[in-house]
Scaffold this motif. Structure first.
Motif, mmCIF file in Angstrom:
data_model
loop_
_atom_site.group_PDB
_atom_site.id
_atom_site.type_symbol
_atom_site.label_atom_id
_atom_site.label_comp_id
_atom_site.label_asym_id
_atom_site.label_seq_id
_atom_site.Cartn_x
_atom_site.Cartn_y
_atom_site.Cartn_z
ATOM 1 N N PRO A 25 49.588 81.855 34.901
ATOM 2 C CA PRO A 25 50.414 80.992 35.753
ATOM 3 C C PRO A 25 50.905 81.742 36.990
ATOM 4 C CG PRO A 25 51.621 81.624 33.785
ATOM 5 C CD PRO A 25 50.223 82.133 33.624
ATOM 6 N N LYS A 26 51.402 81.012 37.967
ATOM 7 C CA LYS A 26 51.811 81.592 39.245
ATOM 8 C C LYS A 26 52.890 82.657 39.080
ATOM 9 C CE LYS A 26 52.745 80.526 43.966
ATOM 10 N NZ LYS A 26 51.978 81.590 44.529
ATOM 11 N N GLN A 27 53.844 82.458 38.178
ATOM 12 C CA GLN A 27 54.905 83.444 37.969
ATOM 13 C C GLN A 27 54.332 84.785 37.527
ATOM 14 O OE1 GLN A 27 57.409 82.223 39.711
ATOM 15 N NE2 GLN A 27 58.820 82.964 38.170
ATOM 16 N N ALA A 28 53.326 84.760 36.688
ATOM 17 C CA ALA A 28 52.707 85.996 36.220
ATOM 18 C C ALA A 28 51.978 86.698 37.368
ATOM 19 C CB ALA A 28 51.746 85.712 35.072
ATOM 20 N N ILE A 29 51.356 85.937 38.246
ATOM 21 C CA ILE A 29 50.671 86.517 39.408
ATOM 22 C C ILE A 29 51.694 87.156 40.339
ATOM 23 C CG2 ILE A 29 49.246 85.993 41.422
ATOM 24 C CD1 ILE A 29 47.739 85.912 38.763
ATOM 25 N N ASN A 30 52.848 86.500 40.531
ATOM 26 C CA ASN A 30 53.896 87.085 41.367
ATOM 27 C C ASN A 30 54.389 88.404 40.773
ATOM 28 O OD1 ASN A 30 53.751 84.983 43.171
ATOM 29 N ND2 ASN A 30 55.446 83.853 42.258
ATOM 30 N N PHE A 31 54.561 88.446 39.462
ATOM 31 C CA PHE A 31 54.975 89.685 38.806
ATOM 32 C C PHE A 31 53.899 90.762 38.964
ATOM 33 C CE2 PHE A 31 55.138 92.510 35.128
ATOM 34 C CZ PHE A 31 56.413 93.036 35.306
ATOM 35 N N TYR A 32 52.643 90.370 38.860
ATOM 36 C CA TYR A 32 51.529 91.302 39.047
ATOM 37 C C TYR A 32 51.591 91.928 40.438
ATOM 38 C CZ TYR A 32 46.831 92.594 40.540
ATOM 39 O OH TYR A 32 45.766 93.254 41.081
ATOM 40 N N HIS A 33 51.829 91.108 41.455
ATOM 41 C CA HIS A 33 51.907 91.617 42.824
ATOM 42 C C HIS A 33 53.071 92.588 42.982
ATOM 43 C CE1 HIS A 33 49.152 88.813 45.220
ATOM 44 N NE2 HIS A 33 48.820 88.737 43.956
ATOM 45 N N LEU A 34 54.227 92.246 42.426
ATOM 46 C CA LEU A 34 55.388 93.120 42.503
ATOM 47 C C LEU A 34 55.118 94.453 41.809
ATOM 48 C CD1 LEU A 34 58.364 93.552 43.256
ATOM 49 C CD2 LEU A 34 58.960 92.531 41.046
ATOM 50 N N ALA A 35 54.495 94.406 40.653
ATOM 51 C CA ALA A 35 54.183 95.627 39.917
ATOM 52 C C ALA A 35 53.170 96.480 40.682
ATOM 53 C CB ALA A 35 53.629 95.281 38.530
ATOM 54 N N LEU A 36 52.175 95.848 41.279
ATOM 55 C CA LEU A 36 51.159 96.593 42.023
ATOM 56 C C LEU A 36 51.756 97.249 43.261
ATOM 57 C CD1 LEU A 36 48.148 97.204 41.903
ATOM 58 C CD2 LEU A 36 47.760 95.205 43.334
ATOM 59 N N VAL A 37 52.622 96.524 43.971
ATOM 60 C CA VAL A 37 53.275 97.086 45.157
ATOM 61 C C VAL A 37 54.176 98.254 44.771
ATOM 62 C CG1 VAL A 37 55.015 96.565 46.910
ATOM 63 C CG2 VAL A 37 53.134 95.002 46.536
ATOM 64 N N SER A 38 54.926 98.096 43.700
ATOM 65 C CA SER A 38 55.826 99.161 43.257
ATOM 66 C C SER A 38 55.048 100.400 42.840
ATOM 67 C CB SER A 38 56.682 98.675 42.089
ATOM 68 O OG SER A 38 57.444 97.569 42.479
ATOM 69 N N LEU A 39 53.956 100.205 42.140
ATOM 70 C CA LEU A 39 53.132 101.337 41.710
ATOM 71 C C LEU A 39 52.498 102.044 42.900
ATOM 72 C CD1 LEU A 39 51.866 102.969 39.429
ATOM 73 C CD2 LEU A 39 50.021 101.287 39.355
ATOM 74 N N ALA A 40 51.995 101.284 43.856
ATOM 75 C CA ALA A 40 51.381 101.885 45.047
ATOM 76 C C ALA A 40 52.407 102.658 45.860
ATOM 77 C CB ALA A 40 50.721 100.804 45.900
ATOM 78 N N ALA A 41 53.606 102.103 46.019
ATOM 79 C CA ALA A 41 54.658 102.797 46.756
ATOM 80 C C ALA A 41 55.009 104.111 46.064
ATOM 81 C CB ALA A 41 55.889 101.914 46.887
ATOM 82 N N PHE A 42 55.098 104.088 44.746
ATOM 83 C CA PHE A 42 55.396 105.310 43.992
ATOM 84 C C PHE A 42 54.290 106.342 44.150
ATOM 85 C CE2 PHE A 42 54.907 107.745 40.048
ATOM 86 C CZ PHE A 42 56.110 108.447 40.072
ATOM 87 N N LEU A 43 53.030 105.888 44.012
ATOM 88 C CA LEU A 43 51.905 106.818 44.089
ATOM 89 C C LEU A 43 51.789 107.497 45.451
ATOM 90 C CD1 LEU A 43 49.097 104.890 42.185
ATOM 91 C CD2 LEU A 43 50.339 106.905 41.433
ATOM 92 N N TYR A 44 52.117 106.768 46.503
ATOM 93 C CA TYR A 44 51.973 107.311 47.855
ATOM 94 C C TYR A 44 53.279 107.844 48.422
ATOM 95 C CZ TYR A 44 47.270 105.573 47.774
ATOM 96 O OH TYR A 44 45.951 105.367 47.441
#
Length: 71
Positions: A25-44
């Motif tokens: 569902p859309k809510q899960a996709i929004n959470f996926y995007h937030l998690a991916l952005v947070s992980l990328a920010a941490f990694l870089y």
């Protein structure tokens, strides 16, 4: 080593993203995007913290102003 493992995981998830969009569902996709952005920010190392942002608005002179700011 941890960086490569996390990077690999992110790439795998990114590849299957199109399948996730169909299954979740859309809510899960929004959470996926937030998690991916947070992980990328941490990694870089949170690169946006070191950026200086200047907004230029108006109807005339934006290009000239941006050119002068860049110098």
């Amino acid at each position: 080593m941890v960086f490569f493992i996390l990077s690999f995981i992110v790439r795998i998830v990114f590849v299957i993203k199109k399948f996730l969009k169909k299954l979740l569902p859309k809510q899960a996709i929004n959470f996926y995007h937030l998690a991916l952005v947070s992980l990328a920010a941490f990694l870089y190392g949170y690169p946006s913290r070191r950026l200086r942002v200047i907004g230029v608005t108006g109807t005339k002179g934006k290009s000239t102003t941006c050119f002068m700011i860049a110098r």
